[in-house]
Design a protein around this motif. Structure first.
Motif, short mmCIF file in Angstrom:
data_model
loop_
_atom_site.label_atom_id
_atom_site.label_comp_id
_atom_site.label_asym_id
_atom_site.label_seq_id
_atom_site.Cartn_x
_atom_site.Cartn_y
_atom_site.Cartn_z
N ARG A 139 -0.41 30.02 -23.04
CA ARG A 139 0.17 29.16 -23.64
C ARG A 139 1.16 28.60 -22.05
NH1 ARG A 139 -0.89 27.92 -28.69
NH2 ARG A 139 -1.77 29.75 -30.28
N VAL A 140 1.31 27.62 -22.92
CA VAL A 140 2.41 26.65 -21.41
C VAL A 140 3.47 26.33 -22.10
CG1 VAL A 140 2.45 24.70 -19.96
CG2 VAL A 140 0.09 25.69 -20.89
N ASP A 189 13.01 18.69 -19.44
CA ASP A 189 12.97 17.21 -17.87
C ASP A 189 11.73 17.23 -17.78
OD1 ASP A 189 12.28 19.87 -18.06
OD2 ASP A 189 14.16 20.55 -16.30
N GLY A 190 10.72 17.72 -18.67
CA GLY A 190 9.77 17.28 -17.96
C GLY A 190 9.15 18.29 -17.46
N SER A 191 9.42 19.61 -17.27
CA SER A 191 8.77 20.64 -16.42
C SER A 191 8.57 21.34 -17.32
CB SER A 191 10.28 21.62 -15.88
OG SER A 191 10.97 22.65 -16.81
N ILE A 192 7.01 21.83 -16.46
CA ILE A 192 6.34 23.11 -17.27
C ILE A 192 6.08 24.18 -16.95
CG2 ILE A 192 3.57 23.32 -17.72
CD1 ILE A 192 3.61 19.74 -17.86
N PHE A 193 6.18 25.32 -17.23
CA PHE A 193 5.76 26.53 -16.87
C PHE A 193 5.03 27.22 -17.14
CE2 PHE A 193 7.67 31.41 -17.01
CZ PHE A 193 7.30 31.02 -15.97
N TRP A 194 3.29 27.67 -16.87
CA TRP A 194 2.28 28.88 -17.09
C TRP A 194 2.55 30.02 -16.57
CZ3 TRP A 194 -2.62 26.98 -14.91
CH2 TRP A 194 -3.91 27.61 -16.08
N VAL A 195 2.25 30.39 -17.29
CA VAL A 195 2.13 32.37 -16.64
C VAL A 195 0.34 32.70 -17.59
CG1 VAL A 195 2.81 34.41 -15.78
CG2 VAL A 195 4.41 32.15 -16.66
N PRO A 250 -0.32 24.71 -26.45
CA PRO A 250 -1.93 25.50 -25.90
C PRO A 250 -1.62 24.92 -25.21
CG PRO A 250 -2.56 25.25 -28.90
CD PRO A 250 -0.82 24.81 -28.41
N ALA A 251 -2.36 25.89 -24.10
CA ALA A 251 -2.48 25.40 -22.85
C ALA A 251 -3.92 24.00 -23.08
CB ALA A 251 -3.19 26.31 -21.47
#
Length: 423
Positions: free
Chosen positions: A55-56, A61-67, A26-27
């Motif tokens: 949601r995220v 690798d620590g990259s986060i993708f949020w749409v 959850p974001a």
């Protein structure tokens, strides 16, 4: 929107956790960028950015993708000068509201907006899109940058609806207005047809008023065309009244200056050579033709001017015959016949003079009335010819005005506009 960033605190070794390389959480459990729509027409902080319902995805690798998704409303400055052939530009200005550029940097992943999921709109076409980053520096903060992301959409209005429902009926009505001058003045329906077209134009303008954007900073070309169309309609009715007035001018003689302008110039320009030859000033120089029976009337008047000569000739013939008869009779008989014939001849001559004078008077009256009637009829024919030439002239003028206004306003002006995407 697709928002990506890197948080090293959320990285892990996937081999230590059974090969799990990504998780979805959850974001509200994460730190999220403080994004705001600067030129929003509603709230600057959109609900999708605040309520964190989307949601995220977190990768090893620590990259986060949020749409985050949602309907974003923005204010666009419209230029309707070329409506309905206008192009518009809309921008979405996203900025970092709380952090500066040193704390949280903003960058774009591509130079345009992906239209893979775009649904075709019935009113607009998207010509192109742009995405770029821009930094601003404020006087309060020295050299500290404040980055912003601008998403620009260039749109072009689909004008088929306006051509079918606005422009085409206007052109048809304008052609109908021009045909008012083709209707003969004797029909008595010229003004009625013009007023009917004017009322139709006004009703039509009221119906399409809702389709035109209501702005006062610029005048769209469709409004210019409708104003020209209404002006042409009003002018055509005024011209029709002038033509009818000329047609029913009456017995007043046509001025020479009118003949020169109408028959010597306009009639020749409109290829009405017959009217120019018949009523032009060149035909007037040779003198107007007299009535058809003028020579016969002059002969009758000349023959009746001296009836006493006719009486004397008759008396001379009778005296000659009496002289021949007297050679075969006695002298007393000759004298008696001579006296009687002279009285009869004088009586006949007096009656004949009276009758001839009456005939001469009636001939003069008839000749004058006939000449006046022919003059009036000739004058009316000249005015009718003037009205006919003016009808053809006004019809040519208004047809040319309609064609030129349609060509320049609806074709040349839209072609002369500068493409916004090329600026």
């Amino acid at each position: 929107m697709e928002v990506t960033w890197i948080d090293k605190r959320l990285s892990w070794n996937a081999s230590h956790y059974g090969g799990i390389s990504s998780i979805i959480v959850p974001a509200e459990q994460l730190w999220l960028p403080d994004m705001a729509l600067q030129n929003s027409a509603n709230d600057i902080y959109h609900s999708s950015l605040v309520e964190n319902k989307f949601r995220v995805s977190i990768y090893s690798d620590g990259s986060i993708f949020w749409v985050p998704g949602g309907k974003y409303y923005t204010n666009c400055e419209l230029d309707i000068s070329y409506f309905p052939f206008d192009d518009q530009k809309c921008e979405l200005h996203f900025t970092n509201w709380a952090y500066n550029g040193n704390q949280m940097n903003l960058s774009v992943q591509a130079s345009n907006i992906s239209l893979d999921n775009y649904q075709v709109n019935g009113e607009w076409d998207i010509v192109t899109t742009r995405a770029h980053r821009q930094e601003k520096f404020y006087a309060c903060c020295g050299d500290t940058p404040y980055p912003s992301i601008y998403f620009t959409i260039y749109m072009r209005r689909k004008y088929l609806f306006y051509i079918t429902n606005i422009i085409a009926p206007c052109v048809m009505l304008s052609v109908l207005i021009s045909l008012v001058f083709y209707l003969p003045p004797e029909s008595g329906e010229k003004v009625s047809l013009g007023i009917t077209c004017l009322l139709s134009c006004i009703v039509f303008l009221l119906l399409i008023a809702e389709s035109i954007p209501k702005r006062s900073d610029s005048v769209p070309i469709i409004s210019i065309y409708l104003a020209i169309f209404l002006t042409i309609t009003t002018a055509s009715i005024c011209s029709t009244v002038v033509v009818l007035h000329v047609h029913h001018m009456g017995t007043k003689k046509v001025p020479m200056i009118v003949k020169r302008i109408v028959f010597d110039i306009l009639a020749r320009m409109l290829c009405l050579s017959e009217l120019a030859r018949k009523y032009g000033t060149s035909s007037c120089r040779h003198g107007d033709h007299e009535p058809m029976d003028s020579s016969m009337t002059s002969t009758m008047i000349n023959s009746c001017k001296n009836p006493s000569m006719l009486g004397r000739q008759t008396s001379h013939r009778r005296s000659t015959n009496n002289g021949r008869i007297s050679n075969n009779t006695n002298g007393g008989m000759k004298k008696s016949f001579s006296i009687t014939d002279d009285r009869i001849a004088q009586h006949i001559m007096l009656n004949r003079n009276y009758v001839l004078e009456e005939i001469l008077t009636h001939i003069k009256i008839f000749t004058q009335e006939r000449s006046e009637h022919e003059r009036i009829e000739s004058t009316r024919q000249e005015w009718t010819a003037v009205a006919q030439v003016l009808d053809k002239f006004f019809m040519s003028v208004f047809m040319s005005s309609i064609a030129c206004s349609t060509f320049f306003v609806l074709i040349m002006l839209p072609m002369s506009k500068v493409e916004l995407a090329s600026l």
